[in-house]
Write a protein that holds these residues in place. Structure first.
Motif, PDB file in Angstrom:
ATOM      1  N   LYS A 306       0.831  -1.205   0.000  1.00 63.47           N
ATOM      2  CA  LYS A 306       0.000   0.000   0.000  1.00 63.47           C
ATOM      3  C   LYS A 306       0.867   1.258   0.000  1.00 63.47           C
ATOM      4  O   LYS A 306       0.627   2.200  -0.754  1.00 63.47           O
ATOM      5  N   SER A 307       1.879   1.262   0.858  1.00 61.47           N
ATOM      6  CA  SER A 307       2.735   2.451   0.941  1.00 61.47           C
ATOM      7  C   SER A 307       3.565   2.614  -0.323  1.00 61.47           C
ATOM      8  O   SER A 307       3.808   3.732  -0.772  1.00 61.47           O
ATOM      9  N   SER A 308       3.991   1.478  -0.906  1.00 56.23           N
ATOM     10  CA  SER A 308       4.747   1.549  -2.156  1.00 56.23           C
ATOM     11  C   SER A 308       3.898   2.136  -3.264  1.00 56.23           C
ATOM     12  O   SER A 308       4.379   2.911  -4.086  1.00 56.23           O
ATOM     13  N   LEU A 309       2.609   1.771  -3.265  1.00 59.92           N
ATOM     14  CA  LEU A 309       1.705   2.342  -4.259  1.00 59.92           C
ATOM     15  C   LEU A 309       1.680   3.860  -4.117  1.00 59.92           C
ATOM     16  O   LEU A 309       1.761   4.602  -5.102  1.00 59.92           O
ATOM     17  N   GLY A 310       1.598   4.319  -2.858  1.00 55.77           N
ATOM     18  CA  GLY A 310       1.596   5.759  -2.615  1.00 55.77           C
ATOM     19  C   GLY A 310       2.861   6.412  -3.142  1.00 55.77           C
ATOM     20  O   GLY A 310       2.807   7.432  -3.837  1.00 55.77           O
ATOM     21  N   ASP A 311       4.002   5.809  -2.834  1.00 56.30           N
ATOM     22  CA  ASP A 311       5.269   6.381  -3.300  1.00 56.30           C
ATOM     23  C   ASP A 311       5.313   6.458  -4.817  1.00 56.30           C
ATOM     24  O   ASP A 311       5.818   7.419  -5.383  1.00 56.30           O
ATOM     25  N   ALA A 312       4.759   5.434  -5.474  1.00 53.95           N
ATOM     26  CA  ALA A 312       4.770   5.441  -6.937  1.00 53.95           C
ATOM     27  C   ALA A 312       3.845   6.538  -7.468  1.00 53.95           C
ATOM     28  O   ALA A 312       4.192   7.267  -8.395  1.00 53.95           O
ATOM     29  N   LEU A 313       2.664   6.682  -6.863  1.00 55.35           N
ATOM     30  CA  LEU A 313       1.724   7.709  -7.314  1.00 55.35           C
ATOM     31  C   LEU A 313       2.302   9.105  -7.112  1.00 55.35           C
ATOM     32  O   LEU A 313       2.062  10.019  -7.886  1.00 55.35           O
ATOM     33  N   LEU A 314       3.087   9.259  -6.024  1.00 52.97           N
ATOM     34  CA  LEU A 314       3.674  10.566  -5.725  1.00 52.97           C
ATOM     35  C   LEU A 314       4.955  10.804  -6.510  1.00 52.97           C
ATOM     36  O   LEU A 314       5.581  11.851  -6.386  1.00 52.97           O
ATOM     37  N   GLY A 315       5.380   9.796  -7.291  1.00 55.80           N
ATOM     38  CA  GLY A 315       6.596   9.960  -8.078  1.00 55.80           C
ATOM     39  C   GLY A 315       7.858   9.739  -7.293  1.00 55.80           C
ATOM     40  O   GLY A 315       8.935  10.174  -7.701  1.00 55.80           O
ATOM     41  N   LEU A 316       7.773   9.076  -6.125  1.00 56.60           N
ATOM     42  CA  LEU A 316       8.966   8.858  -5.302  1.00 56.60           C
ATOM     43  C   LEU A 316       9.605   7.508  -5.576  1.00 56.60           C
ATOM     44  O   LEU A 316      10.749   7.280  -5.242  1.00 56.60           O
ATOM     45  N   LEU A 317       8.826   6.582  -6.146  1.00 53.08           N
ATOM     46  CA  LEU A 317       9.340   5.238  -6.407  1.00 53.08           C
ATOM     47  C   LEU A 317       9.114   4.932  -7.883  1.00 53.08           C
ATOM     48  O   LEU A 317       7.970   4.903  -8.338  1.00 53.08           O
ATOM     49  N   PRO A 318      10.182   4.751  -8.633  1.00 55.35           N
ATOM     50  CA  PRO A 318       9.980   4.455 -10.055  1.00 55.35           C
ATOM     51  C   PRO A 318       9.386   3.062 -10.220  1.00 55.35           C
ATOM     52  O   PRO A 318       9.866   2.107  -9.606  1.00 55.35           O
ATOM     53  N   PRO A 319       8.324   2.924 -11.018  1.00 61.86           N
ATOM     54  CA  PRO A 319       7.707   1.610 -11.201  1.00 61.86           C
ATOM     55  C   PRO A 319       8.595   0.691 -12.044  1.00 61.86           C
ATOM     56  O   PRO A 319       9.372   1.177 -12.875  1.00 61.86           O
ATOM     57  N   ASP A 320       8.472  -0.626 -11.809  1.00 64.77           N
ATOM     58  CA  ASP A 320       9.221  -1.599 -12.614  1.00 64.77           C
ATOM     59  C   ASP A 320       8.664  -1.643 -14.032  1.00 64.77           C
ATOM     60  O   ASP A 320       9.374  -1.861 -14.989  1.00 64.77           O
ATOM     61  N   ALA A 321       7.333  -1.481 -14.114  1.00 65.91           N
ATOM     62  CA  ALA A 321       6.685  -1.465 -15.424  1.00 65.91           C
ATOM     63  C   ALA A 321       5.447  -0.608 -15.315  1.00 65.91           C
ATOM     64  O   ALA A 321       4.966  -0.339 -14.214  1.00 65.91           O
ATOM     65  N   GLY A 322       4.928  -0.193 -16.447  1.00 61.80           N
ATOM     66  CA  GLY A 322       3.748   0.665 -16.436  1.00 61.80           C
ATOM     67  C   GLY A 322       4.118   2.094 -16.105  1.00 61.80           C
ATOM     68  O   GLY A 322       5.298   2.435 -15.989  1.00 61.80           O
ATOM     69  N   GLN A 323       3.085   2.952 -15.956  1.00 59.26           N
ATOM     70  CA  GLN A 323       3.389   4.353 -15.683  1.00 59.26           C
ATOM     71  C   GLN A 323       2.285   5.030 -14.904  1.00 59.26           C
ATOM     72  O   GLN A 323       1.165   4.528 -14.809  1.00 59.26           O
ATOM     73  N   VAL A 324       2.651   6.159 -14.304  1.00 54.08           N
ATOM     74  CA  VAL A 324       1.692   7.007 -13.614  1.00 54.08           C
ATOM     75  C   VAL A 324       1.562   8.272 -14.446  1.00 54.08           C
ATOM     76  O   VAL A 324       2.550   8.953 -14.698  1.00 54.08           O
TER      77      VAL A 324
END
Lengths: 483, 270
Positions: A306-324
């Motif tokens: 859940k927290s990783s999802l937040g970081d990805a949505l906020l642009g703090l964690l680059p996703p392995d695949a896909g995009q925000v």
């Protein structure tokens, strides 16, 4: 036959009275619940009854267990002799109380051998039988605590605590840091203890747990008893104003929220998002749309990403695949976050007023905006001269919300913002959050382990399952639960 | 500079206050001593060799008849000045490189850590001696050599504190709100690092003064006739029987100076 009777137990720190005199009885087959928020004195009461109060505190009153009569705060050695034989204490966060270097079976067998005095082979057999009764097979016997999931570790700890055959079980905050599903398991386990005609005393702030356990209830607040009675009666018909507030603040009793406009403008969109942390894939191929004025509820067990999802949505964690994909008109600071522990989210050595003024200056907020928001969030401007560690959690979380609003956000990721707050404060904070979504068109992703809360507040839902149950996952969930 | 003042404890613990007082006394003597009693630390008068105190030399005379009062005041200016210069240079270098390593990570960090570890593996005084041999001028050599030894400590402290702080939610929140690196440093990093730096600086100064005195004592540091604490001790050592007070003067001065610095560094954790 009363198992335990405590008469006029009081606790004080020098001249300061921390707990006013409380009397209670524990009958076989009838659980006793001590309910109260942090600082209500419920743990002090339990410690005084068990004889485990720190030396710096004084206790008065009398504890009778079976035929023995002990003075609380004195007779330390006499209390000690009862531990494990008459009183079993289930520790808070049991996965921390197991020996990390000892196999689970051996820890339970040791309790049988050393507390009950069984010979080695018999102790081992008994331990194996105990664990089997808890649904833990031979593999768990030979596992080290770090190889067990949080729930399994909890069963091992209960088995070890009960090995001495004590008729009285005291559980101190047994559901601290657990999600809803795990909480139900714990309630069932504790009620199972009662089957042998034992006594069960549960200390908790968790209304849902209290309702499941039933029996008798003592509500404490600021060191004084607010209400006592049968649990079912108190929940159905609370007499004291505080108890009424407390029960009304339970998410299950919140009024339903009016539904948001069916389709809002898209603020953020995730496409085929795949996230991993430390080599473990947490989220795979997730599609998600966050819309203006709508609240997305995010639920799932600890460690599911859940927290990783937040970081990805906020642009703090680059996703392995896909995009925000952010809406093109979004400013770089249009995505903000609320943290689980607000104290950690402010500069430690700066006054709150300074921190907020810095944000207001950076975002060119109009002169009276801090004051307007303070009034709206029902915060006292006098708090601003203090440092983050000198205000209560509920106030600080509202100040964190204020700080985020100064940046004129369009999307807010709220990561368990109320999991450390008591129910009444939790309701206030969540309602204010929802108010911003309605009135300012803020898009919110609200993470919570409380399914009832999400059901009441969220317009959309995103539910996560446990990540793949390999060993890394088990270890990981154990850690995050403690956090 | 306001942040710096804010980060210093307003109500100093007792040990710290005493250390500051002792240091103020020593500094007062070093700076004002020769003003109160005018005189020359180099002027010899063999007639007064090892003589007791008089009006022109309140601490008496050494074996060459030089005023100990003035030599001591001079020595108490020289060593602390070199030490403070070295600590300031090393502190600045350690702070900048430590923050850089923690913030950048990757090969920048790895390279700096390897360099720091390599320097740690060399005995400090040996490194100072090597630099002394290369650099012209003894004071300059001491400053360069000691700075080279000392920065490692500041680097390690800064890097550790910065790394922990940079991963905290507070810094993440500041970044999300749009604050730049300078603000993050000023409000989050510096308040965490400053108290550590103060302690490390006081200890570092003490070590440095001790190092200069030790090299002077084995006659490979400052050269005669420069008044220097270690050099004064070794010069007066042969006359310990005739003039024990003359020998004790530099010893007590060194002890007082180091005591003050150690008290300042220790104090009580808030």
């Amino acid at each position: 036959m009363t198992l335990l009777q405590a008469t006029d137990i009081s606790v004080s720190d020098g001249a300061t009275r921390l707990l006013d005199p409380v009397s209670l009885r524990l009958e076989p087959g009838e659980p006793l619940i001590i309910l109260g928020e942090t600082g209500s004195g419920k743990s002090l009461l339990a410690q005084a009854i068990m004889g485990t109060l720190p030396d710096s505190l004084d206790a008065a009153g009398q504890v009778s267990i079976g035929t023995r009569h002990l003075r609380a705060g004195a007779d330390r050695a006499a209390f000690r002799r009862l531990w494990g034989r008459e009183i079993a204490v289930l520790p808070q966060e049991p996965w921390l109380s197991l020996d990390p270097l000892m196999r689970a079976g051996a820890q339970v067998a040791d309790a049988h051998r050393l507390v009950r005095g069984l010979p080695r082979a018999e102790a081992r057999q008994q331990a194996s039988a105990d664990l089997a009764a808890f649904g833990l097979g031979g593999a768990a016997m030979a596992s080290y605590p770090h190889e067990l999931s949080g729930g399994m570790a909890q069963r091992v700890a209960i088995a070890a605590a009960r090995a001495g055959g004590a008729p009285i079980v005291i559980a101190d905050e047994p559901t601290k840091g657990l999600d809803a599903a795990r909480r139900d398991d714990v309630a069932a386990l504790l009620l199972g203890e009662l089957g042998q005609g034992g006594g069960l005393m549960v200390i908790t702030h968790d209304l849902a747990l209290a309702r499941m356990i039933g029996g008798r209830l003592i509500v404490l607040r600021e060191g004084a008893v607010v209400e006592t009675g049968m649990t079912a009666d108190v929940f159905a018909n609370p007499k004291a104003a505080y108890t009424r507030d407390l029960i009304a603040a339970d998410p299950e009793h919140w009024p339903a929220r009016e539904t948001a406009a069916s389709v809002g403008q898209t603020v953020l969109r995730a496409q085929g998002l795949t996230l991993s942390r430390r080599g473990q894939v947490l989220i795979e191929g997730l599609d998600l749309t966050l819309q203006r004025g709508r609240i997305l509820g995010v639920t799932g067990p600890s460690g599911c990403g859940k927290s990783s999802l937040g970081d990805a949505l906020l642009g703090l964690l680059p996703p392995d695949a896909g995009q925000v994909i952010r809406a093109p008109e979004l400013a770089p600071t249009a995505c903000q976050k609320l943290y689980q522990d607000p104290v950690a989210a402010f500069a430690r050595k700066r006054s709150l007023g300074q921190s907020l003024a810095d944000v207001a200056r950076l975002h060119r907020a109009s002169a009276g905006q801090i004051e307007t928001l303070l009034a709206r969030l029902r915060l006292d401007p006098a708090l601003l001269v203090r440092r983050p560690d000198a205000v209560s959690g509920g106030e600080l979380q509202r100040l964190a919300l204020l700080r985020a609003m100064l940046a004129r956000p369009r999307f807010l990721f709220a990561d368990e913002p109320t999991s450390r707050l008591d129910p009444i404060t939790q309701r206030d904070v969540i309602m204010m959050l929802a108010g911003f979504a309605r009135e300012e068109g803020l898009s919110i992703a609200l993470v919570s382990h409380d399914a009832a809360l999400i059901a009441k507040v969220a317009d959309d839902m995103q539910q996560f399952a446990q990540p793949r149950p390999d060993t890394a996952g088990l270890r990981d969930s154990g850690k995050t639960m403690v956090a | 500079m306001t942040t710096f003042a804010n980060s210093l404890p307003l109500n100093m613990p007792l040990g710290r206050a005493m250390g500051a007082m002792v240091l103020a006394l020593v500094a007062g003597f070093a700076l004002l001593g020769p003003v109160l009693v005018p005189g020359d630390p180099f002027a010899q008068s063999l007639m007064k060799s090892l003589a007791g105190p008089d009006a022109g030399a309140p601490f008496g005379y050494d074996h060459l008849g030089r005023s100990l009062w003035h030599r001591l005041a001079h020595a108490l200016r020289l060593s602390p000045a070199i030490a403070l210069a070295a600590v300031a240079t090393a502190g600045a270098a350690g702070l900048i490189l430590g923050t850089l390593a923690a913030a950048r990570g990757g090969w920048v960090e790895r390279l700096l850590v390897i360099l720091a570890d390599a320097l740690m593996a060399l005995p400090g005084l040996l490194l100072v001696l090597i630099v002394l041999a290369i650099m012209p001028g003894t004071a300059l050599g001491f400053w360069a050599g000691l700075s080279l030894v000392l920065w490692v400590e500041f680097f390690r402290l800064t890097r550790a504190a910065t790394r922990a702080t940079l991963t905290s939610p507070a810094v993440q929140a500041s970044r999300l709100l749009g604050f730049r690196a300078a603000y993050v440093f000023r409000t989050h990093l510096w308040p965490e690092i400053a108290p550590l730096m103060l302690t490390a600086a006081a200890f570092g100064t003490a070590t440095t003064i001790m190092g200069i005195a030790a090299l002077g004592f084995v006659s490979v540091g400052m050269r005669a006739p420069t008044p220097e604490l270690g050099l004064m001790m070794v010069e007066l050592l042969p006359y310990w029987r005739e003039a024990p007070m003359a020998l004790l003067t530099p010893v007590l001065a060194t002890f007082t100076l180091l005591l003050g610095l150690t008290l300042l560094a220790g104090g009580q954790k808030q």
